[in-house]
Design an enzyme around this catalytic site. Structure first.
Site, mmCIF file in Angstrom:
data_model
loop_
_atom_site.group_PDB
_atom_site.id
_atom_site.type_symbol
_atom_site.label_atom_id
_atom_site.label_comp_id
_atom_site.label_asym_id
_atom_site.label_seq_id
_atom_site.Cartn_x
_atom_site.Cartn_y
_atom_site.Cartn_z
ATOM 1 N N LYS A 188 -0.734 5.303 -23.871
ATOM 2 C CA LYS A 188 -0.319 5.492 -25.268
ATOM 3 C C LYS A 188 1.190 5.230 -25.364
ATOM 4 C CE LYS A 188 -4.338 7.949 -25.093
ATOM 5 N NZ LYS A 188 -5.092 8.134 -23.833
ATOM 6 N N PHE A 212 -20.007 12.197 -26.602
ATOM 7 C CA PHE A 212 -19.679 11.201 -27.625
ATOM 8 C C PHE A 212 -19.596 9.788 -27.081
ATOM 9 C CE2 PHE A 212 -15.301 10.877 -26.205
ATOM 10 C CZ PHE A 212 -15.089 12.106 -25.610
ATOM 11 N N PHE A 242 -8.154 18.802 -26.176
ATOM 12 C CA PHE A 242 -8.521 17.389 -26.105
ATOM 13 C C PHE A 242 -9.702 17.286 -25.142
ATOM 14 C CE2 PHE A 242 -8.595 13.091 -24.501
ATOM 15 C CZ PHE A 242 -8.801 12.450 -25.703
ATOM 16 N N THR A 243 -10.603 16.340 -25.415
ATOM 17 C CA THR A 243 -11.893 16.275 -24.711
ATOM 18 C C THR A 243 -11.765 16.304 -23.178
ATOM 19 O OG1 THR A 243 -11.802 13.886 -25.009
ATOM 20 C CG2 THR A 243 -13.136 15.128 -26.588
ATOM 21 N N TYR A 285 0.837 -1.206 0.000
ATOM 22 C CA TYR A 285 0.000 0.000 0.000
ATOM 23 C C TYR A 285 0.874 1.259 0.000
ATOM 24 C CZ TYR A 285 -3.819 3.168 1.085
ATOM 25 O OH TYR A 285 -4.743 4.171 1.033
ATOM 26 N N ARG A 308 -14.662 12.059 -34.558
ATOM 27 C CA ARG A 308 -13.996 13.208 -33.948
ATOM 28 C C ARG A 308 -14.462 14.445 -34.704
ATOM 29 N NH1 ARG A 308 -11.358 11.752 -28.942
ATOM 30 N NH2 ARG A 308 -13.583 11.641 -28.652
ATOM 31 N N ASP A 353 0.942 18.213 -22.529
ATOM 32 C CA ASP A 353 0.220 16.950 -22.551
ATOM 33 C C ASP A 353 1.161 16.020 -23.326
ATOM 34 O OD1 ASP A 353 -1.232 14.726 -23.163
ATOM 35 O OD2 ASP A 353 -3.100 15.798 -23.535
HETATM 36 O O1 PLI Z 1 -7.442 8.296 -21.495
HETATM 37 P P1 PLI Z 1 -6.568 8.925 -20.482
HETATM 38 O O2 PLI Z 1 -7.298 9.463 -19.323
HETATM 39 O O3 PLI Z 1 -5.419 8.050 -20.067
HETATM 40 O O4 PLI Z 1 -5.838 10.173 -21.208
HETATM 41 C C1 PLI Z 1 -6.542 11.303 -21.609
HETATM 42 C C2 PLI Z 1 -5.880 11.930 -22.788
HETATM 43 C C3 PLI Z 1 -5.192 13.082 -22.634
HETATM 44 N N1 PLI Z 1 -4.584 13.680 -23.696
HETATM 45 C C4 PLI Z 1 -4.634 13.175 -24.939
HETATM 46 C C5 PLI Z 1 -3.952 13.890 -26.057
HETATM 47 C C6 PLI Z 1 -5.322 12.007 -25.158
HETATM 48 O O5 PLI Z 1 -5.348 11.500 -26.405
HETATM 49 C C7 PLI Z 1 -5.990 11.350 -24.065
HETATM 50 C C8 PLI Z 1 -6.772 10.204 -24.257
HETATM 51 N N2 PLI Z 1 -7.041 9.788 -25.458
HETATM 52 C C9 PLI Z 1 -7.857 8.829 -25.825
HETATM 53 C C10 PLI Z 1 -8.647 8.009 -24.879
HETATM 54 C C11 PLI Z 1 -7.971 8.572 -27.250
HETATM 55 O O6 PLI Z 1 -8.681 7.635 -27.648
HETATM 56 O O7 PLI Z 1 -7.324 9.303 -28.016
#
Ligand code: PLI
Length: 473
Positions: free
Chosen positions: A258, A449, A124-125, A72, A382, A215
């Site tokens: 990513k 979306f 970004f969303t 933990y 998108r 980001d």
């Molecule tokens: O999905 P998260 O919470 O790990 O990350 C959010 C996020 C932040 N910045 C950018 C540029 C993204 O592309 C992003 C998440 N993107 C998703 C889920 C996508 O499908 O592109």
């Protein structure tokens, strides 16, 4: 003769794929309200919804999962992850989070006050949603070229320094808690930012005492484009380009799902000790102890290794070139796609693909649904739907770009899969005039979306007005 190259890995474990029949796909699409987010993954043949958390991990990462320290507090796996971030990204302090939006939440809460402005190179969303939740207003300062889908420009993600300077003059630097620079820019088509621009933004901001927070979600992909396109970087290793890029920032949010090559995880990093101290307090409330932040020990082990694997020049070159392999086939077939092909995805220009549909008839949503119907390939809207509504007026935001994203997961599909996708898009392009628009029948209040539902606008109630079976039945 130019010699061909292959994937810089071989496949040790496979996951069988199944394609539903045309009629089954039609049922599944109706059940999902024509929203590709709502289709069950087992009903998808090739899943290009996202590159987020869909990576195939290496055998080394799977091995590391077995030695995760699940304590933990004070987990050794956290120490491994923290060391990897400091070593490769160069920041002094790191706070783990369950994924990127966890880091965005902490950063926005700590830095944004009611009435603030947060400039960024296109939104970004989730990033914008957190900024707005904390009383900020997002201001788009990307160069105009970033909004022009067909224009070829090597660094379409660049910040327009004049737009940024004008905003600083208009609202005053004290109203700008930080500038958010995305490397690369997802919604512009995975387009990169040049090193020169990153340096200039940093210098401009620091003259006004404004922090620059990246980001960094796809920062390794950005480094690859700098190596390929910017003078003076051709012979420099990706890891050194990355270090220089990140040195022009005061911190970053990161979705590990990513470029860190894992299925879950993220972090917030910074160089400011006071901000770090506050983040250590806040992370306990929202994510967990500062030694796990919503991740398990095994997740942290996998991510620590993924960070090192991601900066391998051969890996990143293959990754970007696979995206291009798909994109170039579509360009050759005359299909309107965002140019140049970006780092993680090929973006179809739905306004140009379906010119008979008005933006209110949701061309991107319709095209994404039609691709699934044709071949079981799942993509993502998108455009108008993702753009949401203005938080003050309640009106639809109407983004300039109306896109469908074909996102390539890392190390998952072969180029034969890319061929199947290309064939499907080309076949649909031939009968594009048969694709009907959609109408939203359910609109969720935030990030609509994800859960919105739709129905076809055609008089027969079908998405494809002539429902012939496609080549892939
Ligand atoms: O999905 P998260 O919470 O790990 O990350 C959010 C996020 C932040 N910045 C950018 C540029 C993204 O592309 C992003 C998440 N993107 C998703 C889920 C996508 O499908 O592109």
């Amino acid at each position: 003769m130019k010699r061909r190259t292959a994937e810089p890995y071989k496949i040790k474990s496979v996951e069988p794929l199944k394609m539903l029949s045309y009629d089954e796909r039609k049922d599944s699409l109706k059940k999902a309200g024509y929203n590709t987010f709502l289709i069950n993954s087992r009903e998808v043949y090739i899943d290009l919804l996202t590159d987020s958390g869909t990576t195939a991990m290496s055998d080394q990462q799977w091995g590391a999962i077995m030695v995760g320290d699940e304590a933990y507090a004070g987990s050794e796996s956290w120490q491994h992850l923290e060391k990897a971030v400091k070593d490769i990204y160069g920041y002094q302090y790191v706070i783990p989070t369950h994924q990127g939006r966890g880091a965005e939440n902490l950063l926005s809460q700590m830095k944004i006050k009611d009435g603030d402005y947060v400039p960024g190179n296109m939104y970004f969303t989730t990033t914008r949603a957190h900024q707005e939740l904390n009383g900020g207003t997002f201001v788009d300062v990307i160069i105009d070229e970033g909004h022009d889908s067909l224009l070829d420009h090597p660094f379409k993600g660049n910040v327009d320094l004049a737009k940024l300077q004008n905003l600083i003059n208009d609202v005053g630097p004290e109203k700008i808690p930080y500038v958010c620079v995305a490397v690369t820019v997802n919604l512009a088509g995975g387009q990169p930012v040049s090193m020169n621009n990153l340096r200039d933004v940093y210098n401009l901001c620091h003259r006004h005492d404004i922090d620059v927070m990246y980001d960094a979600t796809r920062c390794v992909e950005n480094a690859f484009f700098i190596k390929e396109r910017e003078e003076g970087y051709g012979d420099i290793a990706i890891k050194d380009i990355l270090k220089e890029m990140l040195s022009y920032s005061d911190g970053c949010t990161m979705s590990g799902k990513k470029d860190c090559l894992v299925n879950i995880g993220g972090f917030l990093a910074m160089n400011d000790e006071d901000l770090y101290t506050r983040a250590r307090e806040l992370v306990v409330l929202y994510e967990g102890m500062p030694s796990y932040g919503g991740m398990s020990g095994r997740d942290m082990e996998a991510m620590a290794l993924g960070i090192y694997e991601s900066i391998d020049d051969k890996y990143i070159s293959h990754r970007i070139n696979q995206v291009r392999y798909l994109g170039n086939q579509l360009i050759e077939a005359g299909i309107p796609v965002v140019r140049p092909i970006g780092g993680h995805a090929v973006y179809l220009d739905a306004k140009k693909f379906l010119p008979h549909l008005k933006q209110e008839e949701l061309p991107s949503q319709s095209l994404a649904a039609a691709i699934y119907l044709d071949s079981g390939v799942r993509s993502m809207e998108r455009g108008f739907v993702s753009g949401g509504r203005n938080k003050i007026t309640g009106k639809n935001n109407k983004p300039k770009l109306e896109l469908v994203r074909l996102t390539i997961p890392r190390r998952v599909y072969t180029n034969d899969h890319m061929n199947v996708v290309a064939d499907s898009i080309m076949a649909l392009y031939e009968k594009r005039d048969q694709i009907a628009g959609l109408k939203m029948t359910y609109e969720p209040p935030t990030l609509r979306f994800f859960n919105a539902r739709f129905k076809p606008l055609s008089s027969c109630g079908e998405l494809m007005t002539i429902t012939t079976s496609s080549a892939t039945t």
